[in-house]
Design a protein around this motif. Structure first.
Motif, PDB file in Angstrom:
ATOM      1  N   PHE A 656       0.867  -1.166  -0.036  1.00 13.50           N
ATOM      2  CA  PHE A 656      -0.173   0.199   0.182  1.00 13.50           C
ATOM      3  C   PHE A 656       1.024   1.250   0.114  1.00 13.50           C
ATOM      4  O   PHE A 656       1.760   1.377   0.915  1.00 13.50           O
ATOM      5  CB  PHE A 656      -0.877  -0.242   1.241  1.00 13.50           C
ATOM      6  N   PRO A 657       0.808   2.181  -1.070  1.00 18.15           N
ATOM      7  CA  PRO A 657       1.523   3.353  -1.126  1.00 18.15           C
ATOM      8  C   PRO A 657       1.072   4.397   0.109  1.00 18.15           C
ATOM      9  O   PRO A 657       0.140   4.221   0.727  1.00 18.15           O
ATOM     10  CB  PRO A 657       1.229   3.935  -2.320  1.00 18.15           C
ATOM     11  N   THR A 658       2.094   5.021   0.366  1.00 19.09           N
ATOM     12  CA  THR A 658       1.946   6.144   1.392  1.00 19.09           C
ATOM     13  C   THR A 658       1.316   7.624   0.719  1.00 19.09           C
ATOM     14  O   THR A 658       1.460   7.944  -0.496  1.00 19.09           O
ATOM     15  CB  THR A 658       3.131   6.596   2.019  1.00 19.09           C
ATOM     16  N   SER A 659       0.428   8.281   1.530  1.00 15.54           N
ATOM     17  CA  SER A 659      -0.196   9.504   0.901  1.00 15.54           C
ATOM     18  C   SER A 659       1.011  10.236   0.744  1.00 15.54           C
ATOM     19  O   SER A 659       1.966  10.526   1.339  1.00 15.54           O
ATOM     20  CB  SER A 659      -1.011   9.962   2.387  1.00 15.54           C
ATOM     21  N   GLN A 660       0.680  11.104  -0.624  1.00 12.41           N
ATOM     22  CA  GLN A 660       1.957  12.134  -1.005  1.00 12.41           C
ATOM     23  C   GLN A 660       1.529  13.624  -0.510  1.00 12.41           C
ATOM     24  O   GLN A 660       2.165  14.473  -0.893  1.00 12.41           O
ATOM     25  CB  GLN A 660       1.868  12.054  -2.494  1.00 12.41           C
ATOM     26  N   ALA A 661       0.449  13.681   0.478  1.00 12.85           N
ATOM     27  CA  ALA A 661       0.154  14.801   1.045  1.00 12.85           C
ATOM     28  C   ALA A 661       0.466  14.912   2.702  1.00 12.85           C
ATOM     29  O   ALA A 661       0.046  13.836   3.385  1.00 12.85           O
ATOM     30  CB  ALA A 661      -1.248  15.072   0.751  1.00 12.85           C
ATOM     31  N   THR A 662       1.112  15.861   2.939  1.00 10.13           N
ATOM     32  CA  THR A 662       1.388  15.807   4.464  1.00 10.13           C
ATOM     33  C   THR A 662       0.670  17.093   5.035  1.00 10.13           C
ATOM     34  O   THR A 662       0.627  18.188   4.539  1.00 10.13           O
ATOM     35  CB  THR A 662       3.030  15.985   4.798  1.00 10.13           C
ATOM     36  N   ALA A 663       0.402  17.077   6.362  1.00  9.56           N
ATOM     37  CA  ALA A 663      -0.127  18.307   7.321  1.00  9.56           C
ATOM     38  C   ALA A 663       0.786  18.215   8.491  1.00  9.56           C
ATOM     39  O   ALA A 663       0.722  17.375   9.277  1.00  9.56           O
ATOM     40  CB  ALA A 663      -1.522  18.338   7.295  1.00  9.56           C
ATOM     41  N   VAL A 664       1.426  19.397   8.799  1.00  8.49           N
ATOM     42  CA  VAL A 664       2.284  19.471  10.043  1.00  8.49           C
ATOM     43  C   VAL A 664       1.886  20.611  10.788  1.00  8.49           C
ATOM     44  O   VAL A 664       1.778  21.752  10.401  1.00  8.49           O
ATOM     45  CB  VAL A 664       3.795  19.587   9.643  1.00  8.49           C
ATOM     46  N   ALA A 665       1.288  20.314  11.965  1.00  5.96           N
ATOM     47  CA  ALA A 665       0.844  21.260  13.125  1.00  5.96           C
ATOM     48  C   ALA A 665       1.915  21.504  13.913  1.00  5.96           C
ATOM     49  O   ALA A 665       2.595  20.720  14.732  1.00  5.96           O
ATOM     50  CB  ALA A 665      -0.347  20.809  13.782  1.00  5.96           C
ATOM     51  N   THR A 666       2.745  22.881  14.062  1.00  4.98           N
ATOM     52  CA  THR A 666       3.800  23.219  14.857  1.00  4.98           C
ATOM     53  C   THR A 666       3.031  24.004  16.160  1.00  4.98           C
ATOM     54  O   THR A 666       2.242  24.889  16.052  1.00  4.98           O
ATOM     55  CB  THR A 666       4.598  24.239  14.042  1.00  4.98           C
ATOM     56  N   VAL A 667       3.332  23.172  17.392  1.00  4.83           N
ATOM     57  CA  VAL A 667       2.873  23.731  18.675  1.00  4.83           C
ATOM     58  C   VAL A 667       4.107  24.602  19.453  1.00  4.83           C
ATOM     59  O   VAL A 667       4.957  24.088  19.581  1.00  4.83           O
ATOM     60  CB  VAL A 667       2.491  22.643  19.337  1.00  4.83           C
ATOM     61  N   PRO A 668       3.532  25.694  19.677  1.00  5.18           N
ATOM     62  CA  PRO A 668       4.653  26.557  20.450  1.00  5.18           C
ATOM     63  C   PRO A 668       4.815  25.925  21.765  1.00  5.18           C
ATOM     64  O   PRO A 668       3.979  25.485  22.529  1.00  5.18           O
ATOM     65  CB  PRO A 668       4.059  28.093  20.588  1.00  5.18           C
ATOM     66  N   VAL A 669       5.958  26.139  22.313  1.00  7.95           N
ATOM     67  CA  VAL A 669       6.485  25.302  23.560  1.00  7.95           C
ATOM     68  C   VAL A 669       5.630  26.027  24.711  1.00  7.95           C
ATOM     69  O   VAL A 669       5.006  25.345  25.462  1.00  7.95           O
ATOM     70  CB  VAL A 669       7.921  25.846  24.206  1.00  7.95           C
ATOM     71  N   TRP A 682      -5.177  20.236  16.368  1.00  8.66           N
ATOM     72  CA  TRP A 682      -5.555  20.121  15.127  1.00  8.66           C
ATOM     73  C   TRP A 682      -6.837  20.882  15.025  1.00  8.66           C
ATOM     74  O   TRP A 682      -7.113  21.302  13.989  1.00  8.66           O
ATOM     75  CB  TRP A 682      -5.818  18.661  14.866  1.00  8.66           C
ATOM     76  N   ASP A 683      -7.777  21.130  16.206  1.00  4.75           N
ATOM     77  CA  ASP A 683      -8.503  21.913  16.055  1.00  4.75           C
ATOM     78  C   ASP A 683      -8.394  23.395  15.727  1.00  4.75           C
ATOM     79  O   ASP A 683      -9.053  24.142  15.088  1.00  4.75           O
ATOM     80  CB  ASP A 683      -9.582  21.871  17.362  1.00  4.75           C
ATOM     81  N   ALA A 684      -7.325  23.685  16.277  1.00  4.82           N
ATOM     82  CA  ALA A 684      -6.886  25.162  16.207  1.00  4.82           C
ATOM     83  C   ALA A 684      -6.216  25.256  14.854  1.00  4.82           C
ATOM     84  O   ALA A 684      -6.097  26.367  14.358  1.00  4.82           O
ATOM     85  CB  ALA A 684      -5.478  25.286  17.139  1.00  4.82           C
ATOM     86  N   ALA A 685      -5.827  23.984  14.023  1.00  2.00           N
ATOM     87  CA  ALA A 685      -4.934  24.145  12.884  1.00  2.00           C
ATOM     88  C   ALA A 685      -6.119  24.208  11.649  1.00  2.00           C
ATOM     89  O   ALA A 685      -5.896  24.473  10.657  1.00  2.00           O
ATOM     90  CB  ALA A 685      -4.117  23.066  12.684  1.00  2.00           C
ATOM     91  N   THR A 686      -7.282  23.718  11.919  1.00  2.00           N
ATOM     92  CA  THR A 686      -8.397  23.607  11.057  1.00  2.00           C
ATOM     93  C   THR A 686      -8.813  24.695  10.398  1.00  2.00           C
ATOM     94  O   THR A 686      -8.938  25.868  11.128  1.00  2.00           O
ATOM     95  CB  THR A 686      -9.761  22.862  11.776  1.00  2.00           C
ATOM     96  N   ASP A 711       1.143  31.169  18.041  1.00  6.76           N
ATOM     97  CA  ASP A 711       0.052  30.235  17.762  1.00  6.76           C
ATOM     98  C   ASP A 711       0.337  28.943  17.153  1.00  6.76           C
ATOM     99  O   ASP A 711       1.425  28.901  16.688  1.00  6.76           O
ATOM    100  CB  ASP A 711      -0.783  31.207  16.774  1.00  6.76           C
ATOM    101  N   VAL A 712      -0.671  28.042  17.121  1.00  4.95           N
ATOM    102  CA  VAL A 712      -0.197  26.842  16.101  1.00  4.95           C
ATOM    103  C   VAL A 712      -0.319  27.270  14.833  1.00  4.95           C
ATOM    104  O   VAL A 712      -1.057  27.954  14.308  1.00  4.95           O
ATOM    105  CB  VAL A 712      -1.468  25.991  16.687  1.00  4.95           C
ATOM    106  N   THR A 713       0.637  26.725  14.268  1.00  4.52           N
ATOM    107  CA  THR A 713       0.536  26.982  12.697  1.00  4.52           C
ATOM    108  C   THR A 713       0.705  25.587  11.995  1.00  4.52           C
ATOM    109  O   THR A 713       0.892  24.762  12.339  1.00  4.52           O
ATOM    110  CB  THR A 713       1.958  27.830  12.323  1.00  4.52           C
ATOM    111  N   LEU A 714       0.144  25.928  10.639  1.00 10.33           N
ATOM    112  CA  LEU A 714      -0.197  24.618  10.014  1.00 10.33           C
ATOM    113  C   LEU A 714       0.563  24.783   8.565  1.00 10.33           C
ATOM    114  O   LEU A 714       0.497  25.749   7.833  1.00 10.33           O
ATOM    115  CB  LEU A 714      -1.523  24.568   9.517  1.00 10.33           C
ATOM    116  N   SER A 715       1.536  23.753   8.249  1.00 11.05           N
ATOM    117  CA  SER A 715       2.031  23.574   7.026  1.00 11.05           C
ATOM    118  C   SER A 715       1.722  22.489   6.108  1.00 11.05           C
ATOM    119  O   SER A 715       1.456  21.266   6.791  1.00 11.05           O
ATOM    120  CB  SER A 715       3.679  23.763   7.081  1.00 11.05           C
ATOM    121  N   GLN A 716       1.355  22.642   4.734  1.00  9.23           N
ATOM    122  CA  GLN A 716       0.858  21.567   3.998  1.00  9.23           C
ATOM    123  C   GLN A 716       1.699  21.281   2.850  1.00  9.23           C
ATOM    124  O   GLN A 716       2.270  22.292   2.261  1.00  9.23           O
ATOM    125  CB  GLN A 716      -0.476  21.554   3.750  1.00  9.23           C
ATOM    126  N   LYS A 717       1.972  20.092   2.426  1.00 10.61           N
ATOM    127  CA  LYS A 717       2.576  19.885   1.186  1.00 10.61           C
ATOM    128  C   LYS A 717       2.039  18.738   0.437  1.00 10.61           C
ATOM    129  O   LYS A 717       1.407  17.840   1.121  1.00 10.61           O
ATOM    130  CB  LYS A 717       3.983  19.235   1.682  1.00 10.61           C
TER     131      LYS A 717
END
Length: 884
Positions: A656-669, A682-686, A711-717
């Motif tokens: 089974f191949p892996t998804s080619q899309a990623t979503a990374v949520a960065t959480v401030p310390v 993930w609610d904050a990133a939505t 703030d929580v930030t979201l990056s998608q590729k």
């Protein structure tokens, strides 16, 4: 029906189902006796040459290609740099200490089934008797290893290595410290199983954990000539199973504040040291803890305030009230009689509703309580309307048989005007609970330092109120304490003992987001999850008194729920290998055949690195291997083991191949404590990204941000072959269905009776049967596209149960009536058509429980398709499609 379809370059994941798609609440129709037949793979089967033999996936011996280590977020072999994924089993207690002959057989069987990793768990247990542990019974302490047990462990590890199966050695799992280990008698009153939480700060407990690690990991295995610290076949060492100080940071009755001395005092001393370093002076601490507190206001309840009661499920309860004219403020006194509980605590509760609490304001709740027997009562503040969410208070009051006053302070959040309530949750146990003098008012009674408390005297006690800054300080202190423990233990293992394995402290689900910092120095992240773990409503692990909801996870997924899979995906740490070292849909759930198809395909899609089943169960010449022996017994549970060869191909061999899309949520310390959980992140990133956030669309990951981030930030590729998501509406009577489709592997799990399922070039038509639920994998064992493969394994499983199992009336428990052997499997009827490349000569065979070809299944080949019918008449869950 709602169908959600996610596809990419050769892989499709889909969920479909009616809005009400779920397992029936009433007992499903019984199977006809003719549809069930005995079928169980022998625990010692290692026969070669069958289509179910995937031992060729294991490089032998384990470690031949160097130490396993992390690189670019994956596990790789040290010599080749080649990525390795792991399918693991859990061997607990006596399973880690088999006779030599049994070790040889089970190791070979594991390799044939598709395993390449075993987690050696509960070796340090203190249970005694037949449980089996590492300790020498001659000694009363738990500091001396049994020579005979070590010999068995050594031989097992050597046999696993020989068969290409790596080891994961667990350190502190179930060891119970005692007076004989140098502790005061109060050690027996620690309210946590296996002295967890305390073992992260008590200096003697930490010393004894180091000694255990030294004695075990530097011991030379005579059958390999290597120490466990230096053996490349030891892939993982886990420091402490399922442990975090922040998991129970301050729940009275079951929390740290009721620790016996000297352990409580030890923790309070560390707390005062931490506060002194942060604030320096009493004035600065007081200013921080009282900042923004709402001025004191009038009481919100009166003698005329009406109580309401709620009891759901099979729980029953009633109450009576009494007016106390001595009180000018406060709700009427109340006596609550709980006469029946059903295992769900919130199914019984009493409330004061219609309160107008303002978000951001501070409130004090106080009351007196007693009960006919000591018990814990949860006190919470929430909405009195859907969605009933908590608004800032949830504490457990340790209620005794004498009147006792309780006071809690909290800051309200996410309120609705006029729709707040104070609730007392009483569904944990039957009995009578009395409440009096309930009051709530704006303001914070006892905020800041109490009289006589100061940093200089180091007598600032654990906080019992939920004031924002004080609460954040307390959790921050606990998180820092356990992080220091994790770093100290890891440093000892790596720098003093020179352990070459990958080190893990504990699971991500323990400690919430604070586990991100605890985990930061570790080579990988790990988690645990169970779908419908059995509940014990009255006594923990009571074999007679337990229950399960007995519904399918796919039904919850189809209705928009997350099940276990979404929660696991949300806690993956970006840039590190990810492991799930415990997972199960425990027996006797009727729908547990869904587990492996969903688990293996989803883990492959999310690009995880290690997945385990928990647990193996007993094996060996003297074990009862002809029946399912417990909730977590996987070795004898055909609903899971039948799918192992296919799962090994899907996950380990990447069919089974892996998804080619990623979503990374960065959480401030700075937000680890305030957000608390991955779901909150993930609610904050939505809504931040261009693609809908879903674990069925993207690979999810958490990242730890810097101290200055706000703030929580979201990056998608996504690549040019990125996931496409399509939501369509239709009509069906089938209910929920999970499907995953790739060129070399296809799978489904769900309600298929009376339906036709199409996956790529495969069509499966099902008549109505039993409860209409089944799971399937269709796997090209030669890893070619299914249409070209000459070696296809079809696995088709429905119900699996012991002979003579006896359910209760609502089919939610067996009690102790698990039945006996042999294990029975449901024969799933289906008319199947597979698309082929037209090459003649393909045949179909029903396989026996070792994977050996048996009865030939009649086939029809025409127009580039192969058609055949399967069912209970073949008495198998395995079929081979190939050339003679």
């Amino acid at each position: 029906m709602k169908t959600t379809l996610f596809s990419l370059a050769g892989l499709t994941l889909a969920l479909s189902g009616t809005v009400a798609a779920q397992a029936p609440t009433a007992a499903p129709a019984a199977n006809s006796p003719t549809t069930m037949f005995p079928f169980a793979a022998p625990w010692d089967d290692a026969s070669a040459g069958t289509i179910t033999d995937v031992s060729y996936l294991n490089a032998k011996p384990a470690g031949v290609n160097g130490y396993i280590g992390p690189k670019n977020g994956y596990f790789v072999e040290g010599k080749t740099g080649r990525r390795v994924r792991f399918l693991g089993a859990n061997f607990g207690a006596n399973q880690a200490f088999p006779a030599h002959a049994d070790a040889e057989k089970v190791a070979a069987h594991l390799a044939k089934s598709g395993y390449n990793l075993v987690r050696l768990h509960h070796m340090d247990n203190s249970w005694g008797g037949s449980a089996g542990s590492i300790w020498d019974p001659v000694f009363k302490d738990h500091q001396h290893f049994s020579a005979s047990q070590m010999d068995k462990l050594d031989y097992l590890v050597a046999q696993l290595k020989k068969n290409g199966v790596y080891s994961n050695i667990n350190l502190h799992v179930s060891r119970q410290f005692s007076v004989e280990d140098g502790f005061p008698e109060s050690v027996g009153k620690i309210p946590f199983d296996f002295d967890k939480r305390v073992d992260e700060f008590d200096r003697r407990m930490i010393l004894l954990q180091k000694n255990y690690a030294r004695d075990l990991l530097t011991h030379v295995n005579p059958y390999t000539g290597l120490t466990y610290a230096s053996d490349p076949a030891v892939a993982v060492v886990e420091i402490n199973n399922e442990n975090s100080l922040t998991s129970v940071w301050g729940a009275p009755g079951v929390g740290l504040d009721v620790l016996p001395e000297p352990f409580r005092g030890e923790l309070v001393g560390f707390w005062n040291d931490w506060l002194g370093k942060k604030y320096g002076t009493d004035a600065k601490l007081t200013a921080a803890w009282t900042a923004g507190i709402t001025p004191s206001g009038p009481g919100l309840l009166a003698n005329t305030s009406a109580w309401s009661i709620e009891h759901q499920g099979t729980s029953t309860a009633d109450f009576s009230t009494a007016l106390d004219k001595r009180l000018s403020l406060g709700a009427p006194n109340i006596n609550v009689q709980v006469t029946q509980v059903d295992g769900t605590s919130w199914h019984v509760q009493v409330h004061q509703t219609g309160l107008d609490l303002r978000a951001g304001d501070t409130y004090t709740v106080k009351f007196r309580a007693k009960a006919d027997t000591p018990r814990s009562v949860n006190v919470s503040a929430g909405l009195d309307q859907a969605d009933w969410h908590n608004i800032g208070l949830s504490r457990d009051a340790a209620v005794t048989t004498d009147w006792k006053e309780f006071r809690y302070v909290f800051t309200a959040q996410n309120t609705v005007v006029g729709h707040a309530r104070i609730a007392f949750i009483l569904g944990d146990a039957t009995g009578t609970v009395s409440l009096s003098d309930l009051q709530i008012h704006a303001g914070a009674e006892g905020a800041g330092l109490m009289p006589g408390q100061s940093l200089a005297t180091k007598n600032i006690d654990m906080p019992v109120n939920a004031l924002k800054v004080q609460n954040e300080d307390w959790i921050g202190f606990l998180a820092d304490t356990e992080r220091a423990y994790a770093n100290e233990m890891r440093s000892y293992l790596k720098n003093d003992l020179h352990v070459r394995a990958n080190i893990l402290c504990s699971q991500m689900g323990y400690g919430g987001l604070t586990s991100l910092r605890r985990n930061a120095p570790m080579e990988f992240a790990d988690n645990h999850a169970y779908w419908q773990h059995p509940s014990f409503p009255h006594k923990a692990w009571d074999s007679k008194d337990w229950n399960i909801p007995n519904t399918s996870m796919v039904a919850e997924l189809a209705m928009g729920g997350g099940g276990t899979l979404r929660d696991l995906a949300q806690y993956r740490v970006y840039g590190k290998p990810y492991s799930v070292s415990e997972y199960n849909h425990p027996a006797p759930n009727d729908y547990r055949a869904e587990m492996m198809p969903e688990y293996a395909s989803f883990a492959a899609f999310q690009d995880w690195d290690m997945i385990y089943l928990f647990a193996s169960g007993d094996y060996g010449a003297t074990a009862a291997t002809d029946r399912i022996n417990s909730y977590f017994d996987t070795a004898n549970d055909l609903s899971k083991t039948a799918f192992l060869p296919a799962a090994a191909l899907m996950f380990r061999a990447e069919s089974f191949p892996t998804s080619q899309a990623t979503a990374v949520a960065t959480v401030p310390v700075g937000h680890l404590v305030t957000l608390g959980s991955a779901s909150a992140v993930w609610d904050a990133a939505t809504g931040q990204g261009s693609i809908k956030l879903s674990p069925y669309v993207q690979r999810l990951g958490l990242s730890l941000g810097g101290p200055s981030a706000e703030d929580v930030t979201l990056s998608q590729k996504q690549s040019r072959m990125a996931v496409q998501s399509v939501v369509t509406l239709g009509k069906t009577a089938a209910g929920a269905l999970y499907t995953a489709n790739a060129p070399a592997a296809q799978t489904f799990a769900g309600y298929v009776g009376g339906q036709t399922v199409t996956l790529g070039g495969s069509t499966l038509a099902f008549p109505l049967f039993g409860n209409n639920f089944a799971a399937m994998t269709l796997t090209a064992m030669d890893r070619k596209p299914l249409s070209q493969s000459r070696r296809i394994l079809l696995t088709l499983v429905g119900k699996v149960e012991n002979t003579g199992m006896v359910w209760n009336a609502d089919r939610t428990s067996l009690g102790e009536q698990w039945g006996h052997g042999p294990i029975l499997a449901e024969g799933i009827p289906a008319a199947i058509t597979l698309k082929t490349d037209g090459t003649p000569g393909r045949q179909v065979w029903a396989l026996d429980a070792t994977g050996k070809r048996g009865t030939a299944v009649p086939v029809t080949a025409a127009n580039g398709s192969l058609s055949f019918t399967v069912g209970p008449q073949f008495k198998t869950v395995w079929y081979e499609i190939g050339n003679k």
